[in-house]
Design a protein around this motif. Structure first.
Motif, PDB file in Angstrom:
ATOM      1  N   VAL A  39      25.634  -8.029 -17.057  1.00  0.00           N
ATOM      2  CA  VAL A  39      26.614  -7.815 -16.318  1.00  0.00           C
ATOM      3  C   VAL A  39      27.649  -6.699 -16.852  1.00  0.00           C
ATOM      4  O   VAL A  39      27.136  -6.314 -18.226  1.00  0.00           O
ATOM      5  CB  VAL A  39      27.905  -8.829 -15.966  1.00  0.00           C
ATOM      6  CG1 VAL A  39      27.114 -10.045 -15.252  1.00  0.00           C
ATOM      7  CG2 VAL A  39      28.495  -9.204 -17.398  1.00  0.00           C
ATOM      8  N   THR A  40      28.075  -5.638 -16.074  1.00  0.00           N
ATOM      9  CA  THR A  40      29.008  -4.825 -16.587  1.00  0.00           C
ATOM     10  C   THR A  40      30.459  -4.939 -16.418  1.00  0.00           C
ATOM     11  O   THR A  40      30.947  -5.258 -15.126  1.00  0.00           O
ATOM     12  CB  THR A  40      28.521  -3.589 -16.146  1.00  0.00           C
ATOM     13  OG1 THR A  40      27.190  -2.936 -16.309  1.00  0.00           O
ATOM     14  CG2 THR A  40      29.377  -2.217 -16.594  1.00  0.00           C
ATOM     15  N   ARG A  44      31.271  -1.663 -19.838  1.00  0.00           N
ATOM     16  CA  ARG A  44      30.235  -2.079 -21.194  1.00  0.00           C
ATOM     17  C   ARG A  44      29.360  -3.265 -20.448  1.00  0.00           C
ATOM     18  O   ARG A  44      29.584  -3.944 -19.801  1.00  0.00           O
ATOM     19  CB  ARG A  44      31.247  -2.749 -22.293  1.00  0.00           C
ATOM     20  CG  ARG A  44      31.895  -2.045 -23.023  1.00  0.00           C
ATOM     21  CD  ARG A  44      32.799  -2.927 -24.195  1.00  0.00           C
ATOM     22  NE  ARG A  44      33.553  -3.708 -23.553  1.00  0.00           N
ATOM     23  CZ  ARG A  44      34.923  -3.268 -23.159  1.00  0.00           C
ATOM     24  NH1 ARG A  44      35.321  -2.060 -23.673  1.00  0.00           N
ATOM     25  NH2 ARG A  44      35.996  -4.223 -22.808  1.00  0.00           N
ATOM     26  N   PRO A  45      28.051  -3.048 -21.049  1.00  0.00           N
ATOM     27  CA  PRO A  45      27.100  -4.106 -20.498  1.00  0.00           C
ATOM     28  C   PRO A  45      27.093  -5.129 -21.533  1.00  0.00           C
ATOM     29  O   PRO A  45      27.328  -5.158 -22.683  1.00  0.00           O
ATOM     30  CB  PRO A  45      25.625  -3.243 -20.840  1.00  0.00           C
ATOM     31  CG  PRO A  45      26.149  -2.379 -22.066  1.00  0.00           C
ATOM     32  CD  PRO A  45      27.487  -2.071 -21.902  1.00  0.00           C
ATOM     33  N   TYR A  46      26.890  -6.406 -20.792  1.00  0.00           N
ATOM     34  CA  TYR A  46      26.957  -7.701 -21.408  1.00  0.00           C
ATOM     35  C   TYR A  46      25.653  -8.512 -21.150  1.00  0.00           C
ATOM     36  O   TYR A  46      25.484  -8.369 -19.765  1.00  0.00           O
ATOM     37  CB  TYR A  46      28.259  -8.566 -21.215  1.00  0.00           C
ATOM     38  CG  TYR A  46      29.726  -7.873 -21.371  1.00  0.00           C
ATOM     39  CD1 TYR A  46      30.071  -8.441 -22.539  1.00  0.00           C
ATOM     40  CD2 TYR A  46      30.293  -6.964 -20.598  1.00  0.00           C
ATOM     41  CE1 TYR A  46      31.481  -8.016 -23.082  1.00  0.00           C
ATOM     42  CE2 TYR A  46      31.257  -6.539 -21.337  1.00  0.00           C
ATOM     43  CZ  TYR A  46      32.122  -6.909 -22.243  1.00  0.00           C
ATOM     44  OH  TYR A  46      33.241  -6.433 -22.671  1.00  0.00           O
ATOM     45  N   LEU A  47      25.198  -9.117 -22.265  1.00  0.00           N
ATOM     46  CA  LEU A  47      23.957  -9.805 -22.056  1.00  0.00           C
ATOM     47  C   LEU A  47      24.340 -11.370 -22.164  1.00  0.00           C
ATOM     48  O   LEU A  47      24.948 -11.541 -22.804  1.00  0.00           O
ATOM     49  CB  LEU A  47      22.952  -9.542 -23.098  1.00  0.00           C
ATOM     50  CG  LEU A  47      21.445  -9.816 -22.661  1.00  0.00           C
ATOM     51  CD1 LEU A  47      21.003  -9.538 -21.538  1.00  0.00           C
ATOM     52  CD2 LEU A  47      20.753  -9.483 -23.879  1.00  0.00           C
ATOM     53  N   ASP A  48      23.654 -12.186 -21.140  1.00  0.00           N
ATOM     54  CA  ASP A  48      23.946 -13.773 -21.343  1.00  0.00           C
ATOM     55  C   ASP A  48      23.515 -14.086 -22.832  1.00  0.00           C
ATOM     56  O   ASP A  48      22.582 -13.560 -23.498  1.00  0.00           O
ATOM     57  CB  ASP A  48      23.338 -14.474 -20.360  1.00  0.00           C
ATOM     58  CG  ASP A  48      21.688 -14.351 -20.431  1.00  0.00           C
ATOM     59  OD1 ASP A  48      21.186 -13.437 -20.854  1.00  0.00           O
ATOM     60  OD2 ASP A  48      21.131 -15.559 -20.088  1.00  0.00           O
ATOM     61  N   SER A  49      24.153 -15.081 -23.223  1.00  0.00           N
ATOM     62  CA  SER A  49      24.150 -15.826 -24.580  1.00  0.00           C
ATOM     63  C   SER A  49      23.791 -17.253 -24.591  1.00  0.00           C
ATOM     64  O   SER A  49      24.119 -17.696 -23.533  1.00  0.00           O
ATOM     65  CB  SER A  49      25.468 -15.618 -25.279  1.00  0.00           C
ATOM     66  OG  SER A  49      25.351 -16.187 -26.508  1.00  0.00           O
ATOM     67  N   GLY A  61      38.973  -9.874 -14.425  1.00  0.00           N
ATOM     68  CA  GLY A  61      38.817  -9.067 -13.326  1.00  0.00           C
ATOM     69  C   GLY A  61      37.542  -9.452 -12.801  1.00  0.00           C
ATOM     70  O   GLY A  61      37.064 -10.537 -12.509  1.00  0.00           O
ATOM     71  N   THR A  62      36.805  -8.414 -12.395  1.00  0.00           N
ATOM     72  CA  THR A  62      35.532  -8.505 -11.725  1.00  0.00           C
ATOM     73  C   THR A  62      34.252  -7.640 -12.553  1.00  0.00           C
ATOM     74  O   THR A  62      34.623  -6.683 -13.014  1.00  0.00           O
ATOM     75  CB  THR A  62      35.478  -7.831 -10.325  1.00  0.00           C
ATOM     76  OG1 THR A  62      36.573  -8.548  -9.565  1.00  0.00           O
ATOM     77  CG2 THR A  62      33.931  -8.109  -9.517  1.00  0.00           C
ATOM     78  N   ALA A  63      33.180  -8.466 -12.686  1.00  0.00           N
ATOM     79  CA  ALA A  63      32.233  -7.855 -13.505  1.00  0.00           C
ATOM     80  C   ALA A  63      31.057  -7.343 -12.440  1.00  0.00           C
ATOM     81  O   ALA A  63      31.050  -8.286 -11.390  1.00  0.00           O
ATOM     82  CB  ALA A  63      31.484  -8.580 -14.573  1.00  0.00           C
ATOM     83  N   THR A  64      30.200  -6.553 -12.927  1.00  0.00           N
ATOM     84  CA  THR A  64      29.247  -6.187 -11.712  1.00  0.00           C
ATOM     85  C   THR A  64      27.766  -6.508 -12.290  1.00  0.00           C
ATOM     86  O   THR A  64      27.470  -6.497 -13.336  1.00  0.00           O
ATOM     87  CB  THR A  64      29.271  -4.501 -11.676  1.00  0.00           C
ATOM     88  OG1 THR A  64      30.463  -4.110 -11.177  1.00  0.00           O
ATOM     89  CG2 THR A  64      27.997  -4.183 -10.620  1.00  0.00           C
ATOM     90  N   VAL A  65      27.007  -7.189 -11.394  1.00  0.00           N
ATOM     91  CA  VAL A  65      25.772  -7.672 -11.702  1.00  0.00           C
ATOM     92  C   VAL A  65      24.799  -6.730 -11.057  1.00  0.00           C
ATOM     93  O   VAL A  65      24.645  -6.566  -9.706  1.00  0.00           O
ATOM     94  CB  VAL A  65      25.357  -8.868 -11.143  1.00  0.00           C
ATOM     95  CG1 VAL A  65      23.991  -9.329 -11.591  1.00  0.00           C
ATOM     96  CG2 VAL A  65      26.373  -9.975 -11.661  1.00  0.00           C
ATOM     97  N   GLY A  82      25.542  -7.418  -7.348  1.00  0.00           N
ATOM     98  CA  GLY A  82      26.649  -8.344  -6.976  1.00  0.00           C
ATOM     99  C   GLY A  82      27.771  -8.304  -7.794  1.00  0.00           C
ATOM    100  O   GLY A  82      27.962  -7.452  -8.612  1.00  0.00           O
ATOM    101  N   ARG A  83      28.997  -9.416  -7.614  1.00  0.00           N
ATOM    102  CA  ARG A  83      29.978  -9.258  -8.250  1.00  0.00           C
ATOM    103  C   ARG A  83      30.440 -10.505  -8.914  1.00  0.00           C
ATOM    104  O   ARG A  83      29.835 -11.503  -8.059  1.00  0.00           O
ATOM    105  CB  ARG A  83      31.346  -8.812  -7.488  1.00  0.00           C
ATOM    106  CG  ARG A  83      30.877  -7.420  -6.565  1.00  0.00           C
ATOM    107  CD  ARG A  83      31.411  -6.521  -7.862  1.00  0.00           C
ATOM    108  NE  ARG A  83      31.663  -4.899  -7.076  1.00  0.00           N
ATOM    109  CZ  ARG A  83      30.643  -4.210  -7.333  1.00  0.00           C
ATOM    110  NH1 ARG A  83      29.634  -4.293  -8.204  1.00  0.00           N
ATOM    111  NH2 ARG A  83      30.514  -2.908  -6.882  1.00  0.00           N
ATOM    112  N   VAL A  84      30.941 -10.860 -10.016  1.00  0.00           N
ATOM    113  CA  VAL A  84      31.079 -11.791 -10.391  1.00  0.00           C
ATOM    114  C   VAL A  84      32.541 -11.891 -11.354  1.00  0.00           C
ATOM    115  O   VAL A  84      32.843 -11.102 -11.685  1.00  0.00           O
ATOM    116  CB  VAL A  84      30.023 -12.866 -11.269  1.00  0.00           C
ATOM    117  CG1 VAL A  84      29.884 -11.976 -12.610  1.00  0.00           C
ATOM    118  CG2 VAL A  84      30.244 -13.988 -11.660  1.00  0.00           C
ATOM    119  N   THR A  85      33.382 -12.935 -11.233  1.00  0.00           N
ATOM    120  CA  THR A  85      34.320 -13.138 -11.959  1.00  0.00           C
ATOM    121  C   THR A  85      34.418 -13.080 -13.458  1.00  0.00           C
ATOM    122  O   THR A  85      33.697 -13.732 -13.932  1.00  0.00           O
ATOM    123  CB  THR A  85      35.514 -14.180 -11.344  1.00  0.00           C
ATOM    124  OG1 THR A  85      35.701 -14.397 -10.025  1.00  0.00           O
ATOM    125  CG2 THR A  85      36.950 -14.148 -12.235  1.00  0.00           C
TER     126      THR A  85
END
Length: 113
Positions: A39-40, A44-49, A61-65, A82-85
């Motif tokens: 997600v961004t 900043r890009p974030y990777l699942d942990s 806020g909202t992150a972008t997938v 997509g979008r995610v909280t």
């Protein structure tokens, strides 16, 4: 969410596991590329942990997938953007990690890559 933030200890939801880990194979059995769950948020890009012990904080806020099309010859295989909280993670700077999900109870930990 009202009240105190809750501590989340859970496995990744099945839908996210499919995105992050499921591969497709060609008729000959060779694996194709797989889209990672990224997600961004705040540019900043974030990777699942794999970490499952964290406390969800306030809504950020909202992150972008990003869109994922790891099966270019299958028009039904593409996943649209997509979008995610995005939520803060208690005790962690959002520049390092956030939690994302439709609700705080469903949120998963994401770390900046």
């Amino acid at each position: 969410m009202t009240g105190a933030p809750r501590t989340v200890r859970r496995v990744l939801p099945a839908a996210l596991l499919v995105l992050a880990a499921a591969g497709c194979t060609e008729p000959g059995g060779a694996a194709e590329s797989v889209c990672a769950y990224v997600v961004t948020y705040a540019d900043r890009p974030y990777l699942d942990s794999a970490d499952t012990d964290f406390t969800v904080g306030k809504k950020l806020g909202t992150a972008t997938v990003p869109e994922c099309d790891d099966t270019p010859n299958d028009p039904e295989g593409a996943v649209p953007e997509g979008r995610v909280t995005a939520y803060a993670v208690e005790g962690t700077d959002p520049a390092v990690a956030i939690a994302v999900g439709d609700t705080p109870a469903e949120a998963i930990l994401m770390k900046v890559r």
